[in-house]
Design a protein around this motif. Structure first.
Motif, PDB file in Angstrom:
ATOM      1  N   VAL A  56       0.835  -1.207   0.000  1.00 51.69           N
ATOM      2  CA  VAL A  56       0.000   0.000   0.000  1.00 51.69           C
ATOM      3  C   VAL A  56       0.866   1.251   0.000  1.00 51.69           C
ATOM      4  O   VAL A  56       0.605   2.215  -0.735  1.00 51.69           O
ATOM      5  N   ALA A  57       1.921   1.255   0.800  1.00 52.46           N
ATOM      6  CA  ALA A  57       2.799   2.431   0.889  1.00 52.46           C
ATOM      7  C   ALA A  57       3.507   2.703  -0.437  1.00 52.46           C
ATOM      8  O   ALA A  57       3.736   3.867  -0.801  1.00 52.46           O
ATOM      9  N   ALA A  91       2.395   1.918  -3.459  1.00 54.74           N
ATOM     10  CA  ALA A  91       1.469   2.169  -4.569  1.00 54.74           C
ATOM     11  C   ALA A  91       1.326   3.672  -4.823  1.00 54.74           C
ATOM     12  O   ALA A  91       1.489   4.488  -3.912  1.00 54.74           O
ATOM     13  N   PRO A  92       0.997   4.049  -6.050  1.00 57.64           N
ATOM     14  CA  PRO A  92       0.750   5.467  -6.356  1.00 57.64           C
ATOM     15  C   PRO A  92      -0.351   6.045  -5.473  1.00 57.64           C
ATOM     16  O   PRO A  92      -1.189   5.318  -4.932  1.00 57.64           O
ATOM     17  N   ASP A  93      -0.340   7.360  -5.325  1.00 61.87           N
ATOM     18  CA  ASP A  93      -1.296   8.036  -4.453  1.00 61.87           C
ATOM     19  C   ASP A  93      -2.664   8.136  -5.130  1.00 61.87           C
ATOM     20  O   ASP A  93      -3.112   9.210  -5.546  1.00 61.87           O
ATOM     21  N   ASP A  94      -3.304   7.000  -5.242  1.00 60.21           N
ATOM     22  CA  ASP A  94      -4.611   6.889  -5.882  1.00 60.21           C
ATOM     23  C   ASP A  94      -5.346   5.764  -5.170  1.00 60.21           C
ATOM     24  O   ASP A  94      -4.789   4.676  -4.951  1.00 60.21           O
ATOM     25  N   ALA A  95      -6.604   5.994  -4.784  1.00 60.10           N
ATOM     26  CA  ALA A  95      -7.337   5.019  -3.972  1.00 60.10           C
ATOM     27  C   ALA A  95      -7.439   3.659  -4.663  1.00 60.10           C
ATOM     28  O   ALA A  95      -7.241   2.616  -4.034  1.00 60.10           O
ATOM     29  N   VAL A  96      -7.748   3.662  -5.955  1.00 56.12           N
ATOM     30  CA  VAL A  96      -7.891   2.400  -6.673  1.00 56.12           C
ATOM     31  C   VAL A  96      -6.561   1.660  -6.737  1.00 56.12           C
ATOM     32  O   VAL A  96      -6.503   0.444  -6.532  1.00 56.12           O
ATOM     33  N   GLU A  97      -5.478   2.383  -7.000  1.00 52.23           N
ATOM     34  CA  GLU A  97      -4.162   1.750  -7.045  1.00 52.23           C
ATOM     35  C   GLU A  97      -3.816   1.124  -5.691  1.00 52.23           C
ATOM     36  O   GLU A  97      -3.255   0.022  -5.629  1.00 52.23           O
ATOM     37  N   LYS A  98      -4.159   1.805  -4.613  1.00 54.02           N
ATOM     38  CA  LYS A  98      -3.840   1.276  -3.289  1.00 54.02           C
ATOM     39  C   LYS A  98      -4.729   0.073  -2.939  1.00 54.02           C
ATOM     40  O   LYS A  98      -4.275  -0.863  -2.281  1.00 54.02           O
ATOM     41  N   ILE A  99      -5.975   0.101  -3.376  1.00 56.57           N
ATOM     42  CA  ILE A  99      -6.841  -1.073  -3.187  1.00 56.57           C
ATOM     43  C   ILE A  99      -6.263  -2.270  -3.940  1.00 56.57           C
ATOM     44  O   ILE A  99      -6.171  -3.380  -3.406  1.00 56.57           O
ATOM     45  N   LEU A 100      -5.857  -2.045  -5.182  1.00 57.70           N
ATOM     46  CA  LEU A 100      -5.283  -3.121  -5.981  1.00 57.70           C
ATOM     47  C   LEU A 100      -4.009  -3.666  -5.344  1.00 57.70           C
ATOM     48  O   LEU A 100      -3.777  -4.882  -5.321  1.00 57.70           O
ATOM     49  N   ALA A 123      -1.649  -8.040  -2.563  1.00 56.54           N
ATOM     50  CA  ALA A 123      -0.711  -8.593  -1.586  1.00 56.54           C
ATOM     51  C   ALA A 123      -1.172  -9.941  -1.056  1.00 56.54           C
ATOM     52  O   ALA A 123      -0.358 -10.782  -0.665  1.00 56.54           O
ATOM     53  N   ASP A 124      -2.488 -10.162  -1.039  1.00 62.52           N
ATOM     54  CA  ASP A 124      -3.007 -11.461  -0.600  1.00 62.52           C
ATOM     55  C   ASP A 124      -2.597 -12.583  -1.539  1.00 62.52           C
ATOM     56  O   ASP A 124      -2.631 -13.764  -1.163  1.00 62.52           O
ATOM     57  N   LEU A 125      -2.224 -12.226  -2.767  1.00 64.48           N
ATOM     58  CA  LEU A 125      -1.821 -13.224  -3.750  1.00 64.48           C
ATOM     59  C   LEU A 125      -0.332 -13.127  -4.071  1.00 64.48           C
ATOM     60  O   LEU A 125       0.143 -13.712  -5.033  1.00 64.48           O
ATOM     61  N   ALA A 143       1.813  -5.921 -13.948  1.00 65.45           N
ATOM     62  CA  ALA A 143       0.712  -5.952 -12.986  1.00 65.45           C
ATOM     63  C   ALA A 143       1.151  -6.350 -11.596  1.00 65.45           C
ATOM     64  O   ALA A 143       0.359  -6.363 -10.679  1.00 65.45           O
ATOM     65  N   ASP A 144       2.428  -6.665 -11.416  1.00 62.53           N
ATOM     66  CA  ASP A 144       2.888  -7.089 -10.092  1.00 62.53           C
ATOM     67  C   ASP A 144       2.798  -5.946  -9.095  1.00 62.53           C
ATOM     68  O   ASP A 144       2.855  -4.776  -9.457  1.00 62.53           O
ATOM     69  N   ASN A 145       2.688  -6.296  -7.815  1.00 57.32           N
ATOM     70  CA  ASN A 145       2.706  -5.289  -6.771  1.00 57.32           C
ATOM     71  C   ASN A 145       4.062  -4.605  -6.778  1.00 57.32           C
ATOM     72  O   ASN A 145       5.070  -5.194  -7.157  1.00 57.32           O
ATOM     73  N   PRO A 146       4.108  -3.323  -6.352  1.00 55.32           N
ATOM     74  CA  PRO A 146       5.402  -2.640  -6.297  1.00 55.32           C
ATOM     75  C   PRO A 146       6.357  -3.400  -5.400  1.00 55.32           C
ATOM     76  O   PRO A 146       5.992  -3.956  -4.389  1.00 55.32           O
ATOM     77  N   GLY A 147       7.614  -3.393  -5.791  1.00 50.23           N
ATOM     78  CA  GLY A 147       8.612  -4.076  -4.968  1.00 50.23           C
ATOM     79  C   GLY A 147       8.893  -5.471  -5.474  1.00 50.23           C
ATOM     80  O   GLY A 147       8.104  -6.049  -6.204  1.00 50.23           O
ATOM     81  N   ALA A 148      10.015  -5.991  -5.112  1.00 52.20           N
ATOM     82  CA  ALA A 148      10.398  -7.333  -5.550  1.00 52.20           C
ATOM     83  C   ALA A 148       9.595  -8.385  -4.821  1.00 52.20           C
ATOM     84  O   ALA A 148       9.239  -8.223  -3.669  1.00 52.20           O
ATOM     85  N   LYS A 149       9.308  -9.471  -5.517  1.00 55.19           N
ATOM     86  CA  LYS A 149       8.574 -10.589  -4.925  1.00 55.19           C
ATOM     87  C   LYS A 149       9.520 -11.764  -4.789  1.00 55.19           C
ATOM     88  O   LYS A 149      10.087 -12.221  -5.765  1.00 55.19           O
TER      89      LYS A 149
END
Length: 234
Positions: free
Chosen positions: A87-88, A90-99, A104-106, A224-230
């Protein structure tokens, strides 16, 4: 006459050694639960897996109940760090932070066979063991509060008036919880990428104004990956 300092290792080294031993025992507890199940996990199976004496396990955790409770807290802390970081970042946009939060659950650091076995073992015992239920409720309450707050920020984008921020947040949490159960029970039925696409289709339907954005982020590809390395976990 001055008092001489106690002999032995420096305090910092003792603290670090204790933290290492506790983590070693907790990781061995997770391995034991995955291999033997929660009820068959004992201080003996844990100490054997950690390569330590049972006395060391008793010294740090006193009994099996305490060890299991601390293991559940440890795992929740790991999960919380993953979704908060997503969440931190992600871009400063509500939808981006929801995504980012739902994605992160996946994340494979959290959603992998080892961890799914652990989650489902504790969930199955939570009703019968109040201490487990209390730990789950505490961490889940924070997750729910943050996800609901983000959904409120995007509430004007919800096309269907029968939905609101609270029901959207609840549906998203229920959707990924259900995926974790399905992936654990029938691991070949769905993988992480398929789960992301399903979440994406659900959100894109409710937030049609952001359809392309949602689908691009949850498509399961590199972009489409979450920000940051997985880091892939076993």
């Amino acid at each position: 006459m001055p008092v001489k300092p106690a002999a032995g290792r420096p305090r910092k080294e003792r603290v670090e050694n204790a933290a290492m031993r506790r983590r070693q025992l907790i990781e061995a507890t997770i391995d034991s639960i995955v291999e033997h199940g929660l009820s068959a996990t004992t201080l003996a199976t844990v100490s054997d897996g950690a390569g330590l004496s049972q006395g060391v396990a008793v010294f740090y955790f006193k009994n099996k109940q305490t060890l299991l409770a601390e293991t559940l807290k440890y795992h929740y802390e790991e999960y919380t760090e993953v979704w908060k970081s997503a969440v931190a970042a992600a871009p400063d946009d509500a939808v981006e932070k929801i995504l980012a939060m739902v994605g992160a659950d996946l994340d494979e650091r959290i959603c992998n066979r080892r961890h799914l076995a652990l989650w489902n073992s504790f969930w199955g015992e939570a009703k019968a063991r109040p201490v487990f239920a209390e730990i789950c409720d505490t961490y889940d309450a924070e997750h729910t509060a943050v996800l609901t707050a983000l959904c409120r920020m995007a509430e004007d984008l919800i096309a269907d008036p029968s939905w609101n921020a609270e029901t959207l947040a609840e549906a998203l949490a229920t959707l990924t919880d259900g995926m974790w159960i399905r992936m654990h029970v029938t691991p070949d039925a769905m993988d992480n990428a398929a789960g992301r696409r399903m979440v994406g289709r659900f959100l894109a339907t409710l937030l049609p104004a952001r359809h392309d954005q949602v689908m691009a982020r949850m498509a399961g590809g590199k972009d489409a990956d979450n920000p940051g390395a997985k880091a892939k976990a076993g």
